[in-house]
Design a protein around this motif. Structure first.
Motif, PDB file in Angstrom:
ATOM      1  N   ILE A  52       0.861  -1.184   0.000  1.00  0.00           N
ATOM      2  CA  ILE A  52       0.000   0.000   0.000  1.00  0.00           C
ATOM      3  C   ILE A  52       0.895   1.230   0.000  1.00  0.00           C
ATOM      4  CG2 ILE A  52      -1.592   1.326   1.442  1.00  0.00           C
ATOM      5  CD1 ILE A  52      -2.796  -1.346   2.351  1.00  0.00           C
ATOM      6  N   ARG A  53       0.574   2.213  -0.824  1.00  0.00           N
ATOM      7  CA  ARG A  53       1.375   3.432  -0.937  1.00  0.00           C
ATOM      8  C   ARG A  53       0.578   4.611  -0.398  1.00  0.00           C
ATOM      9  NH1 ARG A  53       1.712   2.917  -7.148  1.00  0.00           N
ATOM     10  NH2 ARG A  53      -0.415   2.360  -6.574  1.00  0.00           N
ATOM     11  N   ILE A  54       1.102   5.255   0.629  1.00  0.00           N
ATOM     12  CA  ILE A  54       0.417   6.370   1.274  1.00  0.00           C
ATOM     13  C   ILE A  54       1.320   7.596   1.274  1.00  0.00           C
ATOM     14  CG2 ILE A  54      -0.488   7.246   3.478  1.00  0.00           C
ATOM     15  CD1 ILE A  54      -1.478   4.437   4.087  1.00  0.00           C
ATOM     16  N   TYR A  85       5.373   4.432   2.941  1.00  0.00           N
ATOM     17  CA  TYR A  85       4.993   5.813   3.217  1.00  0.00           C
ATOM     18  C   TYR A  85       5.958   6.765   2.518  1.00  0.00           C
ATOM     19  CZ  TYR A  85       2.280   3.706   6.995  1.00  0.00           C
ATOM     20  OH  TYR A  85       1.397   2.936   7.722  1.00  0.00           O
ATOM     21  N   THR A  86       5.406   7.765   1.880  1.00  0.00           N
ATOM     22  CA  THR A  86       6.202   8.858   1.335  1.00  0.00           C
ATOM     23  C   THR A  86       5.827  10.112   2.115  1.00  0.00           C
ATOM     24  OG1 THR A  86       6.229   7.870  -0.872  1.00  0.00           O
ATOM     25  CG2 THR A  86       6.729  10.219  -0.720  1.00  0.00           C
ATOM     26  N   THR A 131       2.597  19.636  -9.911  1.00  0.00           N
ATOM     27  CA  THR A 131       3.780  19.585 -10.770  1.00  0.00           C
ATOM     28  C   THR A 131       4.822  18.582 -10.287  1.00  0.00           C
ATOM     29  OG1 THR A 131       4.754  21.432  -9.539  1.00  0.00           O
ATOM     30  CG2 THR A 131       3.513  21.964 -11.521  1.00  0.00           C
ATOM     31  N   SER A 132       4.847  18.266  -8.971  1.00  0.00           N
ATOM     32  CA  SER A 132       5.800  17.290  -8.444  1.00  0.00           C
ATOM     33  C   SER A 132       5.491  15.914  -9.017  1.00  0.00           C
ATOM     34  CB  SER A 132       5.730  17.242  -6.920  1.00  0.00           C
ATOM     35  OG  SER A 132       6.127  18.479  -6.376  1.00  0.00           O
ATOM     36  N   SER A 133       6.504  15.139  -9.255  1.00  0.00           N
ATOM     37  CA  SER A 133       6.326  13.857  -9.947  1.00  0.00           C
ATOM     38  C   SER A 133       6.325  12.658  -9.013  1.00  0.00           C
ATOM     39  CB  SER A 133       7.420  13.659 -10.989  1.00  0.00           C
ATOM     40  OG  SER A 133       7.277  14.597 -12.026  1.00  0.00           O
ATOM     41  N   ALA A 134       5.502  11.693  -9.324  1.00  0.00           N
ATOM     42  CA  ALA A 134       5.522  10.360  -8.726  1.00  0.00           C
ATOM     43  C   ALA A 134       5.435   9.389  -9.887  1.00  0.00           C
ATOM     44  CB  ALA A 134       4.344  10.171  -7.772  1.00  0.00           C
ATOM     45  N   TYR A 170      -0.623   7.107  -5.565  1.00  0.00           N
ATOM     46  CA  TYR A 170      -0.753   6.658  -4.171  1.00  0.00           C
ATOM     47  C   TYR A 170      -2.122   6.034  -3.958  1.00  0.00           C
ATOM     48  CZ  TYR A 170       3.405   9.460  -3.464  1.00  0.00           C
ATOM     49  OH  TYR A 170       4.678   9.960  -3.556  1.00  0.00           O
ATOM     50  N   ASP A 171      -2.173   5.139  -2.980  1.00  0.00           N
ATOM     51  CA  ASP A 171      -3.443   4.492  -2.636  1.00  0.00           C
ATOM     52  C   ASP A 171      -4.239   5.321  -1.634  1.00  0.00           C
ATOM     53  OD1 ASP A 171      -3.009   1.998  -4.131  1.00  0.00           O
ATOM     54  OD2 ASP A 171      -1.361   1.708  -2.697  1.00  0.00           O
TER      55      ASP A 171
END
Length: 248
Positions: A4-6, A35-36, A66-69, A81-82
């Motif tokens: 899971i990405r939070i 977690y990010t 504008t920030s990238s993931a 993200y989830d």
């Protein structure tokens, strides 16, 4: 299954507050979660009033667009993200704004803590209440009004059951919780807790600032084992995990 990405969002621009969240969140031991951590690139160093809420919302939205993931701007990539946690204890505009931009769950720590508190009150006893300990005096009105909106009542003690006891404050802002002499911070937090619980009806105390991470013990010294203490960041992560895993 993939983890899971939070995204944990600190909407103020003080990176040390963001770093302070990491040990607490890691202690929850959701080991299958990545977690990010995000800190606003500009705007207020501490969210202390309505103007700061608006400014921090604008700064975060502009940057997250504008920030990238994974090579795509976060708010244009539905798979980035989830879930999202807004780690500011307020009726923060970023919660509503993100919900309008992503299908993933978005949780604010204020809303999560109030929801958790309601689950700890015994409905058989009408005078069991929850209350909030926060920072500057301005939050007595702002959080009081926010709870009223969330519960559908007008103010502290109103409504069919009067579950909300109100807000007591320390007179410190979020950054001062860690920059000021810690014995003085402890004295002020414990003083606010004493005022909050003195009527004997409060059964749950909510820590009304993300900057109060790690200060639960000071509150427990005053309330003992009879009163629950809720950290909004813990409540927020738990609520978000439930929404994601339940596919709500």
């Amino acid at each position: 299954m993939p983890p899971i990405r939070i995204l944990i969002i600190n909407p103020n621009s003080t990176s040390s507050m963001t770093h302070a969240l990491k040990p607490l969140i890691d202690s929850l031991e959701y080991t299958d979660t990545e977690y990010t951590y995000y800190t606003a690139p500009s705007g207020p160093a501490s969210v202390n009033n309505v103007a700061d809420i608006h400014a921090s919302t604008a700064a975060c939205l502009a940057d997250l667009s504008t920030s990238s993931a994974h090579g795509v701007p976060v708010l244009r990539n539905e798979h980035a993200y989830d879930g999202y946690l807004v780690a500011c204890y307020s009726r923060h505009g970023l919660v509503t704004a993100l919900r309008g931009l992503t299908a993933a769950p978005v949780v604010g720590i204020f809303e999560a803590s109030v929801t958790a508190a309601l689950q700890m009150l015994d409905l058989e006893y009408e005078r069991q209440q929850f209350g909030i300990v926060s920072t500057g005096k301005v939050w007595e009105e702002l959080l009081g009004n926010a709870v009223g909106l969330l519960l559908g009542t007008l103010s502290a003690g109103e409504g069919p059951y009067g579950r909300f006891a109100g807000v007591e404050t320390t007179g410190l802002n979020a950054t001062e919780l860690h920059s000021a002499e810690q014995e003085e911070v402890k004295r002020r937090i414990q003083g606010a807790v004493r005022r909050l619980v003195e009527n004997g009806t409060v059964r749950v105390v909510l820590l009304g600032c993300a900057g109060m991470v790690g200060m639960e013990g000071w509150v427990r010294e005053i309330v003992g084992k009879e009163v629950r203490v809720v950290d909004g960041v813990k409540a927020g992560v738990g609520a978000l995990q439930g929404l994601i895993r339940g596919k709500f």
